[in-house]
Scaffold this motif. Structure first.
Motif, PDB file in Angstrom:
ATOM      1  N   ARG A  32       0.770  -1.170  -0.009  1.00 36.77           N
ATOM      2  CA  ARG A  32       0.102   0.238  -0.006  1.00 36.77           C
ATOM      3  C   ARG A  32       0.751   1.285  -0.051  1.00 36.77           C
ATOM      4  NH1 ARG A  32      -3.767   0.322   4.735  1.00 36.77           N
ATOM      5  NH2 ARG A  32      -2.045  -0.414   5.895  1.00 36.77           N
ATOM      6  N   LEU A  33       1.739   1.315  -1.077  1.00 36.00           N
ATOM      7  CA  LEU A  33       2.636   2.694  -1.141  1.00 36.00           C
ATOM      8  C   LEU A  33       1.910   3.607  -1.947  1.00 36.00           C
ATOM      9  CD1 LEU A  33       5.810   0.423  -2.074  1.00 36.00           C
ATOM     10  CD2 LEU A  33       5.203   1.065   0.061  1.00 36.00           C
ATOM     11  N   ALA A  51       7.575   2.531 -12.280  1.00 38.94           N
ATOM     12  CA  ALA A  51       7.111   3.474 -11.234  1.00 38.94           C
ATOM     13  C   ALA A  51       5.465   2.819 -11.128  1.00 38.94           C
ATOM     14  CB  ALA A  51       6.901   4.840 -11.848  1.00 38.94           C
ATOM     15  N   ARG A  52       4.750   3.113  -9.922  1.00 39.07           N
ATOM     16  CA  ARG A  52       3.637   2.756  -9.725  1.00 39.07           C
ATOM     17  C   ARG A  52       3.146   3.942  -8.754  1.00 39.07           C
ATOM     18  NH1 ARG A  52       0.990  -0.516 -13.247  1.00 39.07           N
ATOM     19  NH2 ARG A  52      -0.348  -1.568 -11.235  1.00 39.07           N
ATOM     20  N   GLY A  53       1.696   4.011  -8.745  1.00 35.89           N
ATOM     21  CA  GLY A  53       1.123   5.096  -7.816  1.00 35.89           C
ATOM     22  C   GLY A  53       0.979   6.535  -8.425  1.00 35.89           C
ATOM     23  N   ALA A 208       2.315   8.660   6.073  1.00 34.48           N
ATOM     24  CA  ALA A 208       1.948   7.512   6.828  1.00 34.48           C
ATOM     25  C   ALA A 208       0.855   6.902   6.364  1.00 34.48           C
ATOM     26  CB  ALA A 208       2.133   7.738   8.267  1.00 34.48           C
ATOM     27  N   VAL A 209       0.864   5.557   6.210  1.00 38.36           N
ATOM     28  CA  VAL A 209      -0.029   5.014   5.587  1.00 38.36           C
ATOM     29  C   VAL A 209      -0.931   4.218   6.936  1.00 38.36           C
ATOM     30  CG1 VAL A 209      -1.157   2.895   4.200  1.00 38.36           C
ATOM     31  CG2 VAL A 209       0.617   4.395   3.469  1.00 38.36           C
ATOM     32  N   THR A 328       6.058   5.655   5.226  1.00 39.99           N
ATOM     33  CA  THR A 328       6.794   5.699   6.472  1.00 39.99           C
ATOM     34  C   THR A 328       7.366   4.187   6.619  1.00 39.99           C
ATOM     35  OG1 THR A 328       5.784   7.600   7.427  1.00 39.99           O
ATOM     36  CG2 THR A 328       7.032   6.083   8.895  1.00 39.99           C
ATOM     37  N   SER A 329       6.676   3.238   6.044  1.00 37.18           N
ATOM     38  CA  SER A 329       7.174   2.019   6.412  1.00 37.18           C
ATOM     39  C   SER A 329       6.572   1.048   5.344  1.00 37.18           C
ATOM     40  CB  SER A 329       6.789   1.416   7.915  1.00 37.18           C
ATOM     41  OG  SER A 329       5.593   1.608   7.952  1.00 37.18           O
ATOM     42  N   GLY A 330       7.036  -0.195   5.501  1.00 32.19           N
ATOM     43  CA  GLY A 330       6.286  -1.085   4.495  1.00 32.19           C
ATOM     44  C   GLY A 330       6.962  -1.955   3.452  1.00 32.19           C
ATOM     45  N   VAL A 331       7.947  -1.281   2.750  1.00 34.91           N
ATOM     46  CA  VAL A 331       8.604  -2.119   1.638  1.00 34.91           C
ATOM     47  C   VAL A 331       9.509  -3.196   2.247  1.00 34.91           C
ATOM     48  CG1 VAL A 331      10.220  -1.749  -0.008  1.00 34.91           C
ATOM     49  CG2 VAL A 331       8.944   0.143   0.621  1.00 34.91           C
TER      50      VAL A 331
END
Length: 460
Positions: A32-33, A51-53, A208-209, A328-331
């Motif tokens: 969910r970037l 690229a995405r998003g 931040a997600v 902020t986080s998640g990859v």
């Protein structure tokens, strides 16, 4: 089709590009970037970009800025190494020699570069990454005994504070702000004009997600003052591709390739004897084994509120990977998985062998030598270099570079930095003197000056 010096196309093949994009798309969707860009660099150029998003309602491009966080440290370290090469400082100098008055002045420049100085990870006061910065004088005044967590040199302990102090060292030696020194000495010579201390349009907004809902919270962005050398910079995929090539050895006029190679050497490790993560002089290091075999990577990761970034280069095959995201986080392991896809779809070809002339004096030295009873073999390398390796494959092996005085300097292994001499006696016998170790053409040759002598009765 343009071809690299290693015989590979500069652009990845269509099937490879599809697989790389599939991996990037899965990361953007599953993690969910808000947006993410990534690139494979080969032969100093972008061989694939994805690229995405969305950024501002449009897909991000190679020229969209993202905050790169601690990748900033690699720029600061490069200026420090330029100062070393100019003779303006020594890596063994204590910090107090160049930035006097701190309670941490006995920590050396090398220890600050390699995060082995024992300094605390963060600066005093509030969480610096989410608050406006303070002037250097205020930061130094706030330091105290608690700013040291470990004995200098004892262990690896990542320190943003250490690089803030290195940024001040650069500012004092250059009589200019650290970021001006970076711009003038690194970014402009390398054509990285879209790498800046503060964002410029078009740039991604940091978010931040929410962990349990598909909603975003904008993260703050500030000038971090004295802490800025630890993570202030913004950059683009196009600029980071050039920086990846620099880390891999394409250094232009900024640094000698040998100095960047020195920066890539492990100074400390983070996970024990069989290390997979370590640190050199301003560069993070990683070991990774995938479909293409083992890789030793050099580069850096970056993390600031609202942003993540990574750049890794593999000097062995001239390949690099980078990505940037505004979250902020998640990859999760995006960098190594992209490298694995590349290796699986386009495995590198072995370098083509071709004969090369060898001077007769070196050719006469090749073959078996003996350190006591242990057999070694001497081989000739390019530029009159030599390698000395145990026949069994186990033991002290080193490569040597020729020097103008007729000796050789050890490059790696046990004999790194030591001198190898070829000694010819009046009687015609020849032996190798390697820092007091004597290598002879026969085991314990009685005609050579073997330390301790050779029993006159010989073998029995």
């Amino acid at each position: 089709m343009r071809i690299t010096e290693r015989g590979r196309p500069k652009m990845v093949l269509e099937g490879t590009a599809r697989a790389l994009l599939r991996r990037l798309a899965a990361e953007q969707a599953e993690a969910r970037l808000p947006s993410v860009v990534a690139a494979i660099v080969r032969g100093g150029e972008i061989a694939w970009f994805g690229a995405r998003g969305r950024v501002g309602g449009e897909p991000p491009t190679r020229d969209t800025q993202y905050r790169i966080g601690s990748i900033t440290k690699t720029f600061v370290a490069t200026v420090v190494m330029r100062l070393r090469d100019e003779g303006r400082l020594d890596l063994l100098d204590p910090l107090d020699k160049h930035v006097p008055g701190t309670p941490l002045g006995d920590v050396t420049v090398a220890q600050l570069l390699s995060h082995s100085g024992g300094l605390t990870a963060e600066s005093p006061g509030q969480w610096w990454e989410r608050t406006p910065g303070v002037p250097v004088a205020d930061l130094i005044a706030a330091l105290g005994p608690e700013s040291a967590r470990h004995r200098p040199g004892r262990r690896y302990h990542y320190s943003n504070l250490g690089f803030a102090l290195l940024g001040e060292l650069v500012a004092r030696k250059r009589s200019a702000p650290w970021d001006e020194a970076v711009r003038e000495e690194i970014l402009e010579p390398l054509g990285m004009r879209d790498t800046t201390p503060r964002p410029r349009a078009p740039h991604a907004t940091g978010y931040a997600v929410h962990p349990w809902a598909d909603t975003l919270l904008p993260e703050p962005e500030n000038d971090h003052g004295a802490m800025a050398p630890a993570g202030q910079m913004w950059s683009t995929a196009a600029d980071l591709a050039r920086w990846a090539a620099f880390i891999g050895g394409d250094t232009g006029e900024v640094l000698r390739p040998a100095t960047v190679a020195e920066m890539r050497e492990p100074a400390v490790v983070d996970d024990g004897d069989t290390w997979t993560r370590g640190y050199g002089l301003g560069l993070q290091l990683a070991r990774h084994t995938g479909p293409g075999g083992p890789r030793r990577l050099a580069g850096h990761t970056g993390s600031m509120p609202g942003f993540l970034a990574t750049v890794w280069a593999d000097p062995a095959d001239g390949t690099a990977v980078l990505w940037m995201a505004n979250t902020t986080s998640g990859v999760r392991n995006l960098d190594t998985s992209l490298l694995d896809i590349l290796a699986e779809h386009e495995p590198p070809l072995p370098a083509e062998w071709s004969p090369s002339p060898v001077d007769e004096d070196l050719l006469a030295l090749t073959g078996p030598w003996y350190w006591g009873p242990t057999p070694y073999v001497l081989r000739v390398l390019p530029q009159r270099g030599l390698s000395l390796t145990p026949v069994s494959g186990q033991g002290r092996a080193s490569r040597f570079a020729a020097r103008a005085d007729g000796t050789w300097l050890g490059l790696d292994g046990y004999y790194a930095g030591e001198t190898l001499r070829v000694v010819r006696s009046p009687g015609g016998a020849t032996h190798l003197d390697l820092n007091t170790f004597i290598f002879t053409r026969e085991p314990y040759d009685p005609a050579a000056p073997v330390p301790g002598g050779v029993d006159p009765a010989g073998w029995r």
